[in-house]
Write a protein that holds these residues in place. Sequence first.
Motif, PDB file in Angstrom:
ATOM      1  N   LYS A   1       6.285  56.009 -16.090  1.00  0.00           N
ATOM      2  CA  LYS A   1       4.973  56.632 -15.896  1.00  0.00           C
ATOM      3  C   LYS A   1       4.792  57.151 -14.473  1.00  0.00           C
ATOM      4  CE  LYS A   1       2.516  56.932 -18.805  1.00  0.00           C
ATOM      5  NZ  LYS A   1       2.456  57.932 -19.887  1.00  0.00           N
ATOM      6  N   GLY A   2       5.404  56.466 -13.503  1.00  0.00           N
ATOM      7  CA  GLY A   2       5.318  56.939 -12.129  1.00  0.00           C
ATOM      8  C   GLY A   2       5.994  58.281 -11.937  1.00  0.00           C
ATOM      9  N   MET A   3       7.050  58.532 -12.710  1.00  0.00           N
ATOM     10  CA  MET A   3       7.810  59.780 -12.581  1.00  0.00           C
ATOM     11  C   MET A   3       7.342  60.869 -13.545  1.00  0.00           C
ATOM     12  SD  MET A   3      10.163  59.195 -10.223  1.00  0.00           S
ATOM     13  CE  MET A   3      11.436  60.422 -10.516  1.00  0.00           C
ATOM     14  N   GLU A   4       6.449  60.537 -14.460  1.00  0.00           N
ATOM     15  CA  GLU A   4       6.135  61.417 -15.585  1.00  0.00           C
ATOM     16  C   GLU A   4       5.622  62.793 -15.175  1.00  0.00           C
ATOM     17  OE1 GLU A   4       4.159  60.604 -19.852  1.00  0.00           O
ATOM     18  OE2 GLU A   4       2.799  60.256 -18.183  1.00  0.00           O
ATOM     19  N   LEU A   5       4.724  62.838 -14.214  1.00  0.00           N
ATOM     20  CA  LEU A   5       4.096  64.096 -13.837  1.00  0.00           C
ATOM     21  C   LEU A   5       4.704  64.740 -12.600  1.00  0.00           C
ATOM     22  CD1 LEU A   5       0.358  63.094 -14.428  1.00  0.00           C
ATOM     23  CD2 LEU A   5       1.739  64.600 -15.851  1.00  0.00           C
ATOM     24  N   VAL A   6       5.744  64.115 -12.060  1.00  0.00           N
ATOM     25  CA  VAL A   6       6.336  64.599 -10.806  1.00  0.00           C
ATOM     26  C   VAL A   6       7.153  65.870 -11.063  1.00  0.00           C
ATOM     27  CG1 VAL A   6       7.885  64.018  -8.893  1.00  0.00           C
ATOM     28  CG2 VAL A   6       6.439  62.243  -9.906  1.00  0.00           C
ATOM     29  N   PRO A   7       6.923  66.944 -10.293  1.00  0.00           N
ATOM     30  CA  PRO A   7       7.741  68.152 -10.459  1.00  0.00           C
ATOM     31  C   PRO A   7       9.193  67.881 -10.100  1.00  0.00           C
ATOM     32  CG  PRO A   7       6.318  68.331  -8.526  1.00  0.00           C
ATOM     33  CD  PRO A   7       5.889  67.101  -9.266  1.00  0.00           C
ATOM     34  N   SER A   8      10.106  68.628 -10.683  1.00  0.00           N
ATOM     35  CA  SER A   8      11.536  68.336 -10.557  1.00  0.00           C
ATOM     36  C   SER A   8      12.023  68.314  -9.115  1.00  0.00           C
ATOM     37  CB  SER A   8      12.357  69.351 -11.362  1.00  0.00           C
ATOM     38  OG  SER A   8      12.159  70.656 -10.856  1.00  0.00           O
ATOM     39  N   ASN A   9      11.444  69.153  -8.258  1.00  0.00           N
ATOM     40  CA  ASN A   9      11.922  69.211  -6.874  1.00  0.00           C
ATOM     41  C   ASN A   9      11.345  68.108  -5.988  1.00  0.00           C
ATOM     42  OD1 ASN A   9       9.330  70.336  -6.939  1.00  0.00           O
ATOM     43  ND2 ASN A   9       9.728  71.631  -5.162  1.00  0.00           N
ATOM     44  N   LYS A  10      10.549  67.210  -6.586  1.00  0.00           N
ATOM     45  CA  LYS A  10       9.987  66.077  -5.846  1.00  0.00           C
ATOM     46  C   LYS A  10      10.410  64.734  -6.429  1.00  0.00           C
ATOM     47  CE  LYS A  10       7.370  68.646  -3.111  1.00  0.00           C
ATOM     48  NZ  LYS A  10       7.621  68.738  -1.663  1.00  0.00           N
ATOM     49  N   ARG A  11      11.286  64.754  -7.426  1.00  0.00           N
ATOM     50  CA  ARG A  11      11.621  63.517  -8.132  1.00  0.00           C
ATOM     51  C   ARG A  11      12.398  62.530  -7.262  1.00  0.00           C
ATOM     52  NH1 ARG A  11      13.118  66.558 -13.767  1.00  0.00           N
ATOM     53  NH2 ARG A  11      10.971  66.683 -14.575  1.00  0.00           N
ATOM     54  N   GLY A  12      13.247  63.021  -6.397  1.00  0.00           N
ATOM     55  CA  GLY A  12      13.963  62.119  -5.504  1.00  0.00           C
ATOM     56  C   GLY A  12      13.000  61.391  -4.582  1.00  0.00           C
ATOM     57  N   LEU A  13      12.075  62.142  -3.983  1.00  0.00           N
ATOM     58  CA  LEU A  13      11.065  61.535  -3.110  1.00  0.00           C
ATOM     59  C   LEU A  13      10.222  60.524  -3.871  1.00  0.00           C
ATOM     60  CD1 LEU A  13       9.531  61.433  -0.412  1.00  0.00           C
ATOM     61  CD2 LEU A  13       8.148  63.360  -1.227  1.00  0.00           C
ATOM     62  N   ALA A  14       9.800  60.876  -5.089  1.00  0.00           N
ATOM     63  CA  ALA A  14       8.975  59.971  -5.893  1.00  0.00           C
ATOM     64  C   ALA A  14       9.735  58.694  -6.248  1.00  0.00           C
ATOM     65  CB  ALA A  14       8.521  60.680  -7.172  1.00  0.00           C
ATOM     66  N   SER A  15      11.010  58.837  -6.606  1.00  0.00           N
ATOM     67  CA  SER A  15      11.796  57.645  -6.927  1.00  0.00           C
ATOM     68  C   SER A  15      12.002  56.790  -5.682  1.00  0.00           C
ATOM     69  CB  SER A  15      13.148  58.030  -7.547  1.00  0.00           C
ATOM     70  OG  SER A  15      13.961  58.727  -6.616  1.00  0.00           O
ATOM     71  N   GLY A  16      12.023  57.423  -4.499  1.00  0.00           N
ATOM     72  CA  GLY A  16      12.109  56.675  -3.255  1.00  0.00           C
ATOM     73  C   GLY A  16      10.875  55.826  -3.026  1.00  0.00           C
ATOM     74  N   VAL A  17       9.712  56.383  -3.333  1.00  0.00           N
ATOM     75  CA  VAL A  17       8.460  55.632  -3.192  1.00  0.00           C
ATOM     76  C   VAL A  17       8.442  54.434  -4.150  1.00  0.00           C
ATOM     77  CG1 VAL A  17       5.949  55.747  -3.500  1.00  0.00           C
ATOM     78  CG2 VAL A  17       7.159  57.634  -2.378  1.00  0.00           C
ATOM     79  N   LEU A  18       8.833  54.665  -5.399  1.00  0.00           N
ATOM     80  CA  LEU A  18       8.865  53.575  -6.384  1.00  0.00           C
ATOM     81  C   LEU A  18       9.885  52.509  -5.991  1.00  0.00           C
ATOM     82  CD1 LEU A  18       8.662  55.760  -9.609  1.00  0.00           C
ATOM     83  CD2 LEU A  18       6.917  54.145  -8.844  1.00  0.00           C
ATOM     84  N   THR A  19      11.050  52.939  -5.511  1.00  0.00           N
ATOM     85  CA  THR A  19      12.082  51.995  -5.086  1.00  0.00           C
ATOM     86  C   THR A  19      11.596  51.142  -3.927  1.00  0.00           C
ATOM     87  OG1 THR A  19      13.862  53.482  -5.805  1.00  0.00           O
ATOM     88  CG2 THR A  19      14.444  51.797  -4.199  1.00  0.00           C
ATOM     89  N   SER A  20      10.925  51.758  -2.963  1.00  0.00           N
ATOM     90  CA  SER A  20      10.383  51.007  -1.832  1.00  0.00           C
ATOM     91  C   SER A  20       9.387  49.957  -2.300  1.00  0.00           C
ATOM     92  CB  SER A  20       9.702  51.951  -0.834  1.00  0.00           C
ATOM     93  OG  SER A  20      10.655  52.668  -0.087  1.00  0.00           O
TER      94      SER A  20
END
Length: 397
Positions: A320-339
């Motif tokens: 759900k955290g990644m669901e709405l994230v645009p493709s060019n921001k997915r790495g950054l978003a996964s970094g936030v979730l990983t942190s």
Amino acid sequence: MKINLLESRALCLLLISTLTVMSNATIAPALPGLANEFSGTPSADFLVKMLLPIPALFVVIFAPILGWTADKFGRRNQVLIATIVFAIAGAAGAQLQGLEAIIISRAILGICVAGIMTAITALITDYYSGQKRSQFMGLQQAFSNIGGILFIVTAGYLAGISARLPFYIYAIAILLVPLVFLSIRDSKQTTQPSDNQQDDTNTNWKLPLIGCSILIFCHLIVFYILPTQIPFFMADIGITDPSKSGLAIGMGTLIAAITGVFFGKLVAKIQSYGVALIGFISMSLGMLVLSQATSFSLVILGCGLMGACMGLVMPNFMVKGMELVPSNKRGLASGVLTSSIFIGQFVSPFATSALIAQLGYSDFYLLAGVFTLVLAIAGAATLKKQSTLTTNVNKGN
């Protein structure tokens, strides 16, 4: 709608996911032997204990940065480089002579874990959508937990021979490099229309990402009671056999793996907010059982209920955290979730130990149970609202 596990890409992503569990726990059985080996070193006891949390600390620091680099320079190259360095830095602890040098190698290992986790989560979101993505995230959770069991059991056996041997387990990662090279490709156009490709100015994805990150952080604070406090709790109630504490922790990990396998099907039936509600209620029941536990069987039951929560909640909020994230921001978003995952792991022993010292185990578990019920309500409400937002975004596209 099934995931083909024989597909080299899927198998590679799942096997790489097992490496992330190795960063902290693999050398845990070797700590007493390392403390004995470096007993003549100043502050040896403290430095040896720091070998476990150091990787997590560096994951927290570097995950957002390496999430950005995964978006900027490509996921595949990052996975390749991070996996190679992971194997070298991890195994280096078997040969390094100074304790400070081993700590540095563990820090580098944590940076590699950050690089691997952010890129892999982004790749999964690139490759899969909808129910397939939920199924794959559940399988990823299952593989991570099964890998954790295998690595820790192997490390325990090797530590009985030499405290340095468990470090060589990290070298297994090098075997996955050819598989990554042959099967992983960067592709920013593999997602389905439902993945909501958005303009960079659209901020609809930011609040759901932050909400899921906060809930993951809170969940990890409670869940990490399992490896950090359960052995001491069992000793407090008269269960002093170390093998039994290992079985209790293993039960939680095993149940997490089993529930992870069924996560995708459960989401399809009761939606993500229903899964969040069930997961956190399971954790709350586990806390209630542990608050009354005076026998090994009750401890096992409580740990199993905690594991059920882990297997459902982690993939749920990652999806759900990644669901709405645009493709060019997915790495950054996964970094936030990983942190958020590793901040929770890092904070948990400090917060829970302080509360246990004030309240005692029984009242602490009751308090944790109430806190987890609050998370159940907050989590279900957050995901219910996000589902409405997703529906509105889909109608607008």
